[in-house]
Each structure stands twice: as C-alpha cells, then as structure tokens.
Design a protein around this motif. Sequence first.
Motif, short mmCIF file in Angstrom:
data_model
loop_
_atom_site.label_atom_id
_atom_site.label_comp_id
_atom_site.label_asym_id
_atom_site.label_seq_id
_atom_site.Cartn_x
_atom_site.Cartn_y
_atom_site.Cartn_z
N ASN A 1 9.20 -3.70 3.13
CA ASN A 1 8.20 -4.20 2.18
C ASN A 1 8.17 -3.31 0.94
O ASN A 1 7.94 -2.10 1.05
CB ASN A 1 6.82 -4.22 2.83
CG ASN A 1 6.61 -5.43 3.72
OD1 ASN A 1 6.38 -6.53 3.24
ND2 ASN A 1 6.71 -5.22 5.02
N GLY B 1 2.28 -2.92 0.53
CA GLY B 1 3.60 -3.51 0.39
C GLY B 1 3.48 -4.84 -0.33
O GLY B 1 2.67 -5.69 0.06
N GLN C 1 10.66 1.04 -1.00
CA GLN C 1 10.17 0.18 0.06
C GLN C 1 9.75 1.03 1.25
O GLN C 1 10.13 2.19 1.39
CB GLN C 1 11.26 -0.81 0.50
CG GLN C 1 12.48 -0.16 1.10
CD GLN C 1 13.60 -1.14 1.38
OE1 GLN C 1 13.50 -2.33 1.09
NE2 GLN C 1 14.71 -0.66 1.96
#
Length: 351
Positions: free
Chosen positions: A213, A190, A202
């Motif tokens: 993230n 991430g 994400q």
Amino acid sequence: MKRFFTTVLGLLLISVSPLKGSAQTSALFVNDNSLYFPNTELVLNQVRSIGVFDSVYFFNAVDSLRSPLYTEMRPHHTVIWYTSTDGVGRYFWSGTDADNTELILYMQDGGLLWVMGNDFLYDRYGAAPLSFTEGDFAYDYLGIETYAVQSYGDDGSLGVPQMDYIDNEIITNVPESLTWIYETLWWADGCTPNATAIPFYQMGPESYVLAGNPAALVRQPDMADPLHAISLFFDPALIGNADDLNQLFQGILDYISTYIPSSTIQRPVKENELTIYPNPASGSISVVIPEEFANGRPEVAVYNLNGQTVLSTRTGDQCITLNTARLTEGMYFIKISDNSGTRHAKVLIKH
C-alpha cells in the motif's frame, strides 16, 4: 486508543534562516502539531540544514488557532505542512474538518505543497477505506483515489515495520527502507494514487499484511494543471536512523529544487488577473482581493456575456465569497475596481 505523546507547545513566532545570494527563495513551514513540539523542531531543522531554500519562515498554526492565509502563503515557493502524529482538529482542514480554501487558492496559484504526518487523513475522513472522486480535495489536490488502509487499525494491531522505496524517476536517491524509533509505526496511512500521482514509498516488508500500500505520493504539475503536492502519510520525525531522515529530506528537497525559479524571489502574479476558486463553480466562488485594494473597499462585480451586472458588492476583506447558486450555467466575468485600478477574471458556472 491511538498512541499519542506528551504535549509541548512551541512559541508563536516567524523565524528566518540566514539569507544568501542575490536571488532569494523561501518556504513557509506550518506547524500543525500540538502534541510534541520537539518533533516539529526536528523536522524544521532538517529542512533548514539541507539549505535548498534561502529562507524558511515558521508559522505556528497551533498557537495562532488558524491556518495561514493565502496572502501569507503566496510569497513562498513551497508550503511545508507538518502534522506529526496529531489526528484531531488539524488546521490543514481549517480546524473544522472542511476544505482549506486558503490552501486551495495557494495551490491553484502554482504553489507547491509538501504535507506530512500520521493521521491527517483520519482527522478529516475517519477510518479507512474511503474512495475519492473529482471534486474531492484529496483526489484533486493530493492525487489520492483511495484512502485504503491504516497501520495498526487494519493490520490486527501490529503497526507497519517499515516503508520500502518504490523505484521511479521522480524522487530518487532516498533510502531503500525506512524504519522507526519504535518496533512498528501505528496509524500511518496507505493510499492508492489516481492518474495524476506517482507513489514513491509503500508499506513493507513483503511479509507484512498491508504490504504494497503506497504511503508517499508526488503529484506533479504540467502545462494544463498547476497543482503540485508531495504527501508523506507518516511522520518522518519517527524515523529511527538520523542518516535515513537526512537522506529522505535531501532527496525530496532535491526534487523540489528543480521547480524553484532561478531568478525570482517570489512566484510572479499574472498581470491584471484575479485569483478565484473554484473554477468551474456551482454554488459559490471565492475571490482573493489583490494587495493594491487592501486599504479601500473595492467593488466586486460579476457580469454575464451581455455585459449585464448580475452580482455586485463592496468589501474590505482579503477574500470574499459570492453566492452563485442562482446564476444560470455559462461563462461570467468578475471585476474588482476602485481608484487603485481594475483586476478581472473569467469563471464558468456549472450546476
């Protein structure tokens, strides 16, 4: 202990897909996966099946024991670099955990990079978190401000259940969510983007401890900045649904196709100009020797603004590095010359 797969080495070859049309476009697919070659075959075949490029050439960095050279990447509009789940000794980092100057030269010259795989950041930088600044490859060329987290390593050994699409106007028509051939995916990264990059996937779902993230970024070029990169911080070969894999690649390649020139086979070389890196420079500069000088030993000279020669050498190499640590700050001229002609460039020295 990181989860790896049985090693199957692929053949060392350059393979070409069928040509079509009169204006040919090509990509170079770099295999940097030494763990499980069927993953490479899956991803390569997916790229070819969509047909955005007339030709997709294959370079096996694992069998070649090296990264492709700038001169090998230079003819191709896009370099597609695949590391799979292999997080040790990747040639993306020159095999020595260092910046890949050949790749840097290619990107500075306007080439598009698409890199994908679990752990390729871990290979160079170790475990997250780590922040980057200007001058770092990850910051300048991939658009990463922070290598923030790794699934499994930072989530209590859970792994990320899925990747969720972040709506944007850049890469579109891709799956809303990606899930895996496993229940969760280990060692996906991430990363927080800097101002030059836009996230488009994400970690998810919302209940996942590392949710939100970013795990895929696109760094777009503009008139003042030619650097162009797409990064998937996970291995797409481990996507569990074949239709989702196809739709993901279709969306990314549709985006790439908008940057492919419609009437040229190769990206144009600026007449009489040299490719140099970095610029501005400090301790050293790398100069790519143009093909017309390949059969000789041209002189490479550096001049100050008064026309005085401050460095001079001859070379038969494809790329030469000059030590500029003792030069005072300011603008300099670089010239390569022999009976074939002359090429030149400017470089700014800043210590």
